[in-house]
Structures are given as C-alpha cells and as structure tokens.
Design an enzyme around this catalytic site. Sequence first.
Site, PDB file in Angstrom:
ATOM      1  N   GLY A  40      47.166  90.848  73.586  1.00 23.25           N
ATOM      2  CA  GLY A  40      47.926  90.777  72.126  1.00 23.25           C
ATOM      3  C   GLY A  40      49.619  91.492  72.302  1.00 23.25           C
ATOM      4  O   GLY A  40      50.029  92.089  71.662  1.00 23.25           O
ATOM      5  N   GLY A  41      49.805  91.600  73.677  1.00 17.77           N
ATOM      6  CA  GLY A  41      51.048  92.368  73.852  1.00 17.77           C
ATOM      7  C   GLY A  41      52.588  91.698  73.859  1.00 17.77           C
ATOM      8  O   GLY A  41      53.557  92.171  74.113  1.00 17.77           O
ATOM      9  N   GLY A  44      54.209  92.639  67.754  1.00 20.93           N
ATOM     10  CA  GLY A  44      53.451  94.038  66.975  1.00 20.93           C
ATOM     11  C   GLY A  44      53.613  95.372  67.757  1.00 20.93           C
ATOM     12  O   GLY A  44      54.263  95.333  68.646  1.00 20.93           O
ATOM     13  N   GLY A  46      51.340  95.987  70.124  1.00 19.40           N
ATOM     14  CA  GLY A  46      51.117  95.383  71.465  1.00 19.40           C
ATOM     15  C   GLY A  46      52.490  95.297  72.271  1.00 19.40           C
ATOM     16  O   GLY A  46      52.476  95.784  73.305  1.00 19.40           O
ATOM     17  N   TYR A 196      29.166  86.072  53.974  1.00 17.77           N
ATOM     18  CA  TYR A 196      30.539  86.536  54.733  1.00 17.77           C
ATOM     19  C   TYR A 196      31.744  86.913  53.992  1.00 17.77           C
ATOM     20  O   TYR A 196      31.839  86.590  52.644  1.00 17.77           O
ATOM     21  CB  TYR A 196      30.991  85.226  55.473  1.00 17.77           C
TER      22      TYR A 196
END
Length: 322
Positions: A40-41, A44, A46, A196
Amino acid sequence: MGIFSLVTGRPGPSGFGSASTAEQVTEGIDATNLTAIITGGASGIGLEAARVLALRKVHVIIAARNMESAKEAKQLILQENESARVHIMKLDLCSVKSVRTFADNFIALGLPLNILINNAGVMFCPYQQTEDGIEMQFATNHLGHFLLTNLLLDKMKQTAKDTGVEGRIVNLSSIAHVYTYEEGIRFDNINDEDGYSDKKAYGQSKLANILHANELSRRLQEDGVNITANSVHPGVIMTPLMRHSSLLMNFLKMFTFYIWKNIPQGAATTCYVALHPNLKGVTGKYFLDCNEYLPSAHASDEILGRKLWDFSNKLINSLSKA
C-alpha cells in the site's frame, strides 16, 4: 503517553511524539544497504513512508493493487529525489493467488529483504467477500499480510544471516483494535454476514495485526533469528483508507480536530520502528507516537495469538486446496 501528549505533541521517552514527522524521526540515518517492501505504498502514509525511506537511501519496493497509482507514486518520489531507488510491483492482498505471485516474483529478482512493512488496508467497508470467499477486512488487513510475511520470511532470514543486519517486520495496526467483537476474533463465523459490523470487523482485523506480530516475534526469538516484529498505530489521519466513511470522519473531525495528524506525522511511527537504531533488538511491542504503548487485553493474549496463527494457516491451506 496520554491525551495531553497527543494534543500537545510532547515527546515521550523516545524523544519523539505525536507531532514528530517521518523525516524527523529518521534524520541522520543512512540506510544505503537496506531493501524494504511497503504494501500500500502508493498513497497516504504508505507513500510518505516510501518517500522517507527512499530519502534515507533504502531500496524501496512499493507493492500496490493499483499500478497506475504506484507509477504516479514512484514519479513523485523521483521528482524530489532523483537518486531514489524505487520499484513497483503488483499486489492484491485480498487474493491469495496474487499474494503468492507477488512473493514468487520478488524472490525471483534475487534481491535481499531487510524490512517488510505491512501497511496496506481497507477500513469500515460494507460486508463483502473476496474472490476466495473471505470477509474483506479480515482478508486484506490480516490474512493477506499473514501469508505474504510467511512467504517472504525465508528470504528475510537469509538476508539477516548473510549481512548480519537485523531484519524488521512492521505491522500497521490501529487504536481501533480495542473495539472488536466480544471474543476478540470471530473464529467460528469469520465470514458470516449475520452479526457483521463494519467497525468491529475493522477492529478485529487490527487486533489480528498485533496478535500476528506478537506471535511472529515469539517464534523468531525461539528460533534465534535476527529479525524483529512489531506493530504500530499511526494515528488518526484522513487518508484514502477512509473512503467508505468520509462523511462520518469529516463530522467527527470537527469535534476532535486536536487529535488528528497530517500524513508526515502519520508515517512517523512506521519509519521510526522500521529504521531507528534505538530499536535494535526490540520486538513484540506495540508503538503509538513513536513510543511503546500497552495494547488491549485481547492484543496481549498469547493464547489468542497462537490460536489466530493456527487458524490463519488452516484457512490459507483450505483456500490453496480449493
């Protein structure tokens, strides 16, 4: 480490606090010989972690689901730092097949691996299952990273042995791990839509991140391996992760503005735990604002951690045979 420190940014025992940025906590560190994977780089915190690690001369591998975003992230880093070593690779954490393909492709490159930052995630999403039939938040935030870490662990062990340099695994968790289902992890109905809760399912997955790091740390120490495993809470930051609850988060931000961080501050704890020499040998800990912090009772439960480890392995094995 309380609300006063969070609001004021007052440094903790590490010398850093909630106001510290990723650049500040890594200032003066030369990591020329290190290679890191950041899931996830591409956006954001990341992306900020990738940028700062590259600034400290780490060879950064950005693992991302959206390759167009990954290409843009790489260009942003190179525009600022022409000598940065940044590569991008496809990874979809909610797909067991994609995780296995990524690991195979990375190992085929013949690169060392010193640092693994399990950063990517989804948050508060409506109930849905992955292509493998696993509830989305548990699959993406925990199970995909659990499998990825296991597949890359031999490479990390070999790198640590060959170089004598400590390897580091960092799991991105959240203070939200305290808000989960009563039993902590719903082992018996992990994929059920009945009962859930998008918030509790997120908390469950973030609890799993801490339990995973703690149990991995215990196993690595037991085997005498020169690799640490820790978990971090980056802080409360408005990032693309909150796309499923942006209206709610913007409303809350009006009343809790004093605890929110910007992205450079949000990436600080990740970069601190991944790179700072003061954390040599520190493992199985949970960090908040660049300081050790005591997580919830569930997160400190060794029996629950071992149960999650076995459950995750069995679940992945069942998917591989399907």
